[in-house]
Design an enzyme around this catalytic site. Sequence first.
Site, PDB file in Angstrom:
ATOM      1  N   GLY A  12       0.779  -1.235   0.000  1.00  0.00           N
ATOM      2  CA  GLY A  12       0.000   0.000   0.000  1.00  0.00           C
ATOM      3  C   GLY A  12       0.810   1.284   0.000  1.00  0.00           C
ATOM      4  O   GLY A  12       0.324   2.330   0.450  1.00  0.00           O
ATOM      5  N   SER A  13       2.022   1.262  -0.560  1.00  0.00           N
ATOM      6  CA  SER A  13       2.796   2.513  -0.574  1.00  0.00           C
ATOM      7  C   SER A  13       2.186   3.540  -1.541  1.00  0.00           C
ATOM      8  O   SER A  13       2.286   4.746  -1.316  1.00  0.00           O
ATOM      9  CB  SER A  13       4.275   2.256  -0.894  1.00  0.00           C
ATOM     10  OG  SER A  13       4.443   1.879  -2.233  1.00  0.00           O
ATOM     11  N   ASN A  14       1.539   3.074  -2.589  1.00  0.00           N
ATOM     12  CA  ASN A  14       0.850   4.022  -3.472  1.00  0.00           C
ATOM     13  C   ASN A  14      -0.394   4.606  -2.798  1.00  0.00           C
ATOM     14  O   ASN A  14      -0.717   5.779  -2.991  1.00  0.00           O
ATOM     15  CB  ASN A  14       0.486   3.355  -4.802  1.00  0.00           C
ATOM     16  CG  ASN A  14       1.656   3.335  -5.759  1.00  0.00           C
ATOM     17  OD1 ASN A  14       2.054   4.386  -6.284  1.00  0.00           O
ATOM     18  ND2 ASN A  14       2.240   2.171  -5.974  1.00  0.00           N
ATOM     19  N   LYS A  65     -16.315 -14.769  -9.707  1.00  0.00           N
ATOM     20  CA  LYS A  65     -15.545 -13.523  -9.634  1.00  0.00           C
ATOM     21  C   LYS A  65     -16.483 -12.329  -9.826  1.00  0.00           C
ATOM     22  O   LYS A  65     -16.277 -11.257  -9.250  1.00  0.00           O
ATOM     23  CB  LYS A  65     -14.457 -13.527 -10.703  1.00  0.00           C
ATOM     24  CG  LYS A  65     -13.355 -14.494 -10.349  1.00  0.00           C
ATOM     25  CD  LYS A  65     -12.228 -14.456 -11.351  1.00  0.00           C
ATOM     26  CE  LYS A  65     -11.092 -15.321 -10.837  1.00  0.00           C
ATOM     27  NZ  LYS A  65     -10.404 -16.089 -11.852  1.00  0.00           N
ATOM     28  N   ASN A 107      -5.401   2.711 -12.598  1.00  0.00           N
ATOM     29  CA  ASN A 107      -4.435   1.729 -12.103  1.00  0.00           C
ATOM     30  C   ASN A 107      -3.029   2.299 -12.271  1.00  0.00           C
ATOM     31  O   ASN A 107      -2.779   3.083 -13.183  1.00  0.00           O
ATOM     32  CB  ASN A 107      -4.555   0.430 -12.904  1.00  0.00           C
ATOM     33  CG  ASN A 107      -3.591  -0.634 -12.431  1.00  0.00           C
ATOM     34  OD1 ASN A 107      -3.406  -0.823 -11.221  1.00  0.00           O
ATOM     35  ND2 ASN A 107      -2.953  -1.331 -13.352  1.00  0.00           N
ATOM     36  N   HIS A 109       0.833   0.973 -12.948  1.00  0.00           N
ATOM     37  CA  HIS A 109       1.550  -0.234 -13.385  1.00  0.00           C
ATOM     38  C   HIS A 109       3.053   0.055 -13.463  1.00  0.00           C
ATOM     39  O   HIS A 109       3.445   1.095 -14.009  1.00  0.00           O
ATOM     40  CB  HIS A 109       1.022  -0.706 -14.742  1.00  0.00           C
ATOM     41  CG  HIS A 109       1.687  -1.957 -15.197  1.00  0.00           C
ATOM     42  ND1 HIS A 109       1.402  -3.187 -14.644  1.00  0.00           N
ATOM     43  CD2 HIS A 109       2.674  -2.169 -16.100  1.00  0.00           C
ATOM     44  CE1 HIS A 109       2.172  -4.099 -15.203  1.00  0.00           C
ATOM     45  NE2 HIS A 109       2.960  -3.509 -16.090  1.00  0.00           N
TER      46      HIS A 109
HETATM   47  C1  GAR Z   1       3.514  -1.232  -7.291  1.00  0.00           C
HETATM   48  O1  GAR Z   1       4.808  -1.283  -7.813  1.00  0.00           O
HETATM   49  C2  GAR Z   1       2.484  -1.260  -8.391  1.00  0.00           C
HETATM   50  O2  GAR Z   1       2.872  -0.556  -9.529  1.00  0.00           O
HETATM   51  C3  GAR Z   1       2.405  -2.751  -8.680  1.00  0.00           C
HETATM   52  O3  GAR Z   1       2.466  -3.354  -7.425  1.00  0.00           O
HETATM   53  C4  GAR Z   1       3.191  -2.529  -6.531  1.00  0.00           C
HETATM   54  C5  GAR Z   1       2.325  -2.265  -5.325  1.00  0.00           C
HETATM   55  O4  GAR Z   1       3.032  -1.545  -4.370  1.00  0.00           O
HETATM   56  N1  GAR Z   1       1.225  -3.087  -9.384  1.00  0.00           N
HETATM   57  C6  GAR Z   1       1.181  -4.047 -10.304  1.00  0.00           C
HETATM   58  O5  GAR Z   1       2.140  -4.741 -10.607  1.00  0.00           O
HETATM   59  C7  GAR Z   1      -0.172  -4.228 -10.957  1.00  0.00           C
HETATM   60  N2  GAR Z   1      -0.056  -5.104 -12.080  1.00  0.00           N
HETATM   61  P1  GAR Z   1       2.278  -0.809  -3.189  1.00  0.00           P
HETATM   62  O6  GAR Z   1       1.329  -1.842  -2.584  1.00  0.00           O
HETATM   63  O7  GAR Z   1       3.364  -0.434  -2.238  1.00  0.00           O
HETATM   64  O8  GAR Z   1       1.542   0.366  -3.760  1.00  0.00           O
END
Ligand code: GAR
Length: 215
Positions: A12-14, A65, A107, A109
Amino acid sequence: MLKLGVLASGRGSNFQAIIDSIEAGRLNAEIKILIVDKANAYAIERAKKHSIEYMYIDPSKFSTKEDFYLEIANQLKKREVELVLLAGFMRVVRKPLLDAYPNRIMNIHPALLPSFPGLHGQKDAVDYGVRISGCTVHFVDEGVDTGPIIIQAAVPVSPDDTEEILSQRILALEHKIYPEAVKLYSEGRLKIEGRKVKILDYKLPDNFIINPPIS
Ligand code: GAR
């Protein structure tokens, strides 16, 4: 004020970057709920710390789903969420949620789409040997990382990089471009035209990267 719902699976850093932008007054928005699909997602700790409502929705409790995504859509609608942010949500979004939020799901990516979609964007870039990779914020459609692109940022890649090193380098930019994309949306500056996202008052930047640098 723009009402946000965030979906996450892990660290969850984003999610934190969005919280920080709001708390710093850079983003005029409010996070109404965090929904996670993993009971132990660290994102929950961040929600607790910032008094944000959170909910664990267990995908295995649903027979399809579609039912899982219908429940997510219902919870978001109940809180009048206007924009949904996938923040490390490691699943492909299905129709009930897409229909509830057409062109209103974003999203992040960790690659320069359309290169390296899917679950291992950073590893795939390292293994391929590209010189430049980066991250992409895009609207979500029914495909895997295929929706209209809002912002991209590039980082150099070294042949000696590991997946972990490249991931860190990309992540620092993810935390910058995701809040920025949400800010553009909140200001009503994003207009989708087919595959393209037009940005009102857009200025072409003059910086770019050549890697390795030309001597
Ligand atoms: C991030 O690097 C995001 O871009 C990636 O997962 C990580 C989550 O980090 N997402 C994907 O690969 C989606 N296909 P976070 O939980 O610290 O935000």
